[in-house]
Motif scaffolding. Structure first.
Motif, mmCIF file in Angstrom:
data_model
loop_
_atom_site.group_PDB
_atom_site.id
_atom_site.type_symbol
_atom_site.label_atom_id
_atom_site.label_comp_id
_atom_site.label_asym_id
_atom_site.label_seq_id
_atom_site.Cartn_x
_atom_site.Cartn_y
_atom_site.Cartn_z
ATOM 1 N N ASP A 149 0.808 -1.223 0.000
ATOM 2 C CA ASP A 149 0.000 0.000 0.000
ATOM 3 C C ASP A 149 0.841 1.273 0.000
ATOM 4 N N LEU A 150 2.158 1.126 -0.123
ATOM 5 C CA LEU A 150 3.087 2.247 -0.333
ATOM 6 C C LEU A 150 3.044 3.331 0.747
ATOM 7 N N PRO A 151 3.001 2.963 2.018
ATOM 8 C CA PRO A 151 3.032 3.992 3.056
ATOM 9 C C PRO A 151 4.459 4.417 3.373
ATOM 10 N N HIS A 152 4.602 5.551 4.049
ATOM 11 C CA HIS A 152 5.823 5.837 4.790
ATOM 12 C C HIS A 152 5.716 5.062 6.096
ATOM 13 N N ILE A 200 -1.233 12.837 -4.499
ATOM 14 C CA ILE A 200 -2.364 12.092 -5.036
ATOM 15 C C ILE A 200 -1.881 10.915 -5.863
ATOM 16 N N SER A 201 -0.809 11.112 -6.628
ATOM 17 C CA SER A 201 -0.309 10.044 -7.496
ATOM 18 C C SER A 201 0.126 8.825 -6.682
ATOM 19 N N ARG A 202 0.679 9.073 -5.487
ATOM 20 C CA ARG A 202 1.112 7.949 -4.650
ATOM 21 C C ARG A 202 -0.087 7.198 -4.096
ATOM 22 N N LYS A 203 -1.142 7.920 -3.761
ATOM 23 C CA LYS A 203 -2.357 7.264 -3.268
ATOM 24 C C LYS A 203 -2.995 6.415 -4.368
ATOM 25 N N VAL A 204 -2.992 6.932 -5.614
ATOM 26 C CA VAL A 204 -3.526 6.172 -6.741
ATOM 27 C C VAL A 204 -2.695 4.907 -6.972
ATOM 28 N N ALA A 205 -1.364 5.056 -6.885
ATOM 29 C CA ALA A 205 -0.487 3.898 -7.064
ATOM 30 C C ALA A 205 -0.755 2.849 -5.987
ATOM 31 N N SER A 206 -1.046 3.308 -4.777
ATOM 32 C CA SER A 206 -1.355 2.388 -3.691
ATOM 33 C C SER A 206 -2.607 1.575 -3.998
ATOM 34 N N TYR A 264 10.119 1.739 -0.419
ATOM 35 C CA TYR A 264 11.459 1.184 -0.185
ATOM 36 C C TYR A 264 11.391 -0.326 0.025
ATOM 37 N N TRP A 265 12.281 -1.031 -0.662
ATOM 38 C CA TRP A 265 12.432 -2.464 -0.449
ATOM 39 C C TRP A 265 13.173 -2.687 0.863
ATOM 40 N N HIS A 266 12.754 -3.688 1.634
ATOM 41 C CA HIS A 266 13.442 -3.963 2.889
ATOM 42 C C HIS A 266 13.504 -5.459 3.178
ATOM 43 N N TRP A 267 14.634 -5.845 3.719
ATOM 44 C CA TRP A 267 14.904 -7.202 4.205
ATOM 45 C C TRP A 267 15.319 -7.067 5.656
ATOM 46 N N MET A 268 14.814 -7.941 6.524
ATOM 47 C CA MET A 268 15.104 -7.817 7.943
ATOM 48 C C MET A 268 15.419 -9.176 8.548
ATOM 49 N N LYS A 269 16.395 -9.186 9.444
ATOM 50 C CA LYS A 269 16.727 -10.407 10.192
ATOM 51 C C LYS A 269 16.814 -10.067 11.676
ATOM 52 N N GLY A 304 15.767 -12.529 19.853
ATOM 53 C CA GLY A 304 14.320 -12.603 19.970
ATOM 54 C C GLY A 304 13.793 -11.246 20.419
ATOM 55 N N SER A 305 12.987 -10.599 19.578
ATOM 56 C CA SER A 305 12.603 -9.217 19.837
ATOM 57 C C SER A 305 11.378 -8.857 19.008
ATOM 58 N N TYR A 306 11.006 -7.564 19.014
ATOM 59 C CA TYR A 306 9.769 -7.177 18.340
ATOM 60 C C TYR A 306 9.822 -5.720 17.911
ATOM 61 N N SER A 307 8.968 -5.388 16.938
ATOM 62 C CA SER A 307 8.970 -4.053 16.345
ATOM 63 C C SER A 307 7.547 -3.545 16.175
ATOM 64 N N LEU A 308 7.425 -2.234 16.186
ATOM 65 C CA LEU A 308 6.159 -1.553 15.941
ATOM 66 C C LEU A 308 6.291 -0.731 14.674
ATOM 67 N N SER A 309 5.337 -0.885 13.748
ATOM 68 C CA SER A 309 5.315 -0.072 12.534
ATOM 69 C C SER A 309 4.134 0.889 12.571
ATOM 70 N N LEU A 310 4.436 2.177 12.438
ATOM 71 C CA LEU A 310 3.422 3.215 12.283
ATOM 72 C C LEU A 310 3.452 3.657 10.833
ATOM 73 N N ARG A 311 2.291 3.675 10.200
ATOM 74 C CA ARG A 311 2.201 3.901 8.768
ATOM 75 C C ARG A 311 1.536 5.247 8.483
ATOM 76 N N ALA A 312 2.012 5.926 7.439
ATOM 77 C CA ALA A 312 1.459 7.233 7.079
ATOM 78 C C ALA A 312 1.392 7.355 5.567
ATOM 79 N N TRP A 313 0.298 7.950 5.070
ATOM 80 C CA TRP A 313 0.155 8.180 3.640
ATOM 81 C C TRP A 313 1.127 9.247 3.152
ATOM 82 N N ASP A 314 1.625 9.050 1.947
ATOM 83 C CA ASP A 314 2.331 10.121 1.259
ATOM 84 C C ASP A 314 1.320 11.187 0.853
ATOM 85 N N ALA A 315 1.752 12.447 0.861
ATOM 86 C CA ALA A 315 0.828 13.560 0.594
ATOM 87 C C ALA A 315 0.361 13.621 -0.854
#
Length: 293
Positions: A147-150, A243-249, A221-226, A230-241
């Protein structure tokens, strides 16, 4: 041997103007080590606290194995009670991980422990904070979010190795057609350039996240994670401002999500083989042209 990797820019704190000008507008990754310094979560979110908050909820688990062409992407490999899983990842290495878990539906009080960084940018999807858990040795395959978020990705309780690539390199990364992930037959941390020659010369960025660190990953952005612990992460997502990015999403969700899933379920292994062969052809063509794309 590895890719041509540079470190991600890292700061303790950053003011909104600098962030928006140098990182958001330029779509450039950044680690902000002090973003969570005033979050209760930074101290409270111990394994025992998380176990108490979520309790005996049964959760789906994923491993490092290559996706089964007869199943939808993100099909679970196993399931386990959340508290038992936390005990597992803190006691021994395991490939098992929890993917995109909306823990706040189970424990809404946890929302009081975080602060959305609205001073840096707007557009946050407040209903979609998600958590990811992994044991040491578990790997998140190379992909970008459909969905192409930041993304503001904050890590807790250990270390995590992250490698990032701009979307312009997608063909050289053996991107699977009609999908948001790459060929799973090479090791991102130690690629075989003889077997996958298009990977040689690909440029990316690398960071080792520690407890409390926040990684800003720009849209696409492409991402690979290892997980190194043993641990954990929180992702907060935000739309790009834009219109073209929202359409692409929306297009991604419709085509690379809906249509591709239907084709994958209907055609199974032949469709998977066709796409992998096409990914190799695209990569070889981009390499011959001397272009990232």
């Amino acid at each position: 041997m590895s890719f041509i990797l540079k470190p991600v820019d890292t700061v303790d704190t950053i003011d909104p103007i600098t962030f928006q000008k140098e990182y958001l507008a330029k779509r450039k990754p950044l680690v902000i080590k002090g973003l969570t310094k005033n979050w209760p979560a930074r101290e409270k979110w111990t394994p025992e606290y998380m176990k108490t908050a979520v309790g005996d909820k049964t959760v789906p688990l994923y491993d490092n194995s290559k996706a089964d062409p007869s199943k939808p992407i993100n099909a679970a490999a196993a399931e386990m009670k959340f508290a038992d899983y936390i005990d597992l990842i803190k006691s021994q290495p395991t490939e098992l991980r929890i993917f995109f878990f909306n823990i706040f539906k189970q424990a809404p009080q946890l929302l009081n422990d975080i602060v959305l960084p609205k001073d840096l940018m707007g557009g946050f999807l407040e209903s979609m904070p998600a958590m990811f858990f992994g044991g040491s040795n578990s790997v998140t395959f190379l992909h970008y979010d459909i969905d192409l978020p930041h993304i503001f990705h904050t890590h807790f309780g250990g270390r995590k190795h992250v490698i990032l690539f701009e979307n312009k390199w997608k063909r050289r990364l053996y991107c699977i057609p009609n999908a948001t992930y790459a060929l799973e037959d090479y090791d991102v941390a130690n690629p075989d350039f003889n077997k996958f020659p298009a990977l040689k010369g690909v440029e990316g960025q690398e960071v080792f996240l520690e407890h409390g660190d926040t990684l800003f990953m720009p849209t696409g952005y492409w991402h690979w994670m290892k997980y190194l612990d043993g641990s954990y992460s929180l992702s907060l997502r935000a739309w790009d401002a834009s219109i073209s990015r929202k359409v692409a999403s929306l297009c991604n969700l419709a085509i690379k999500g809906g249509v591709d899933s239907v084709l994958k379920m209907a055609l199974k292994a032949p469709y998977a083989k066709f796409r992998e062969e096409l990914a190799v052809k695209w990569a070889e063509k981009a390499l011959a042209a001397g272009s990232p794309r």
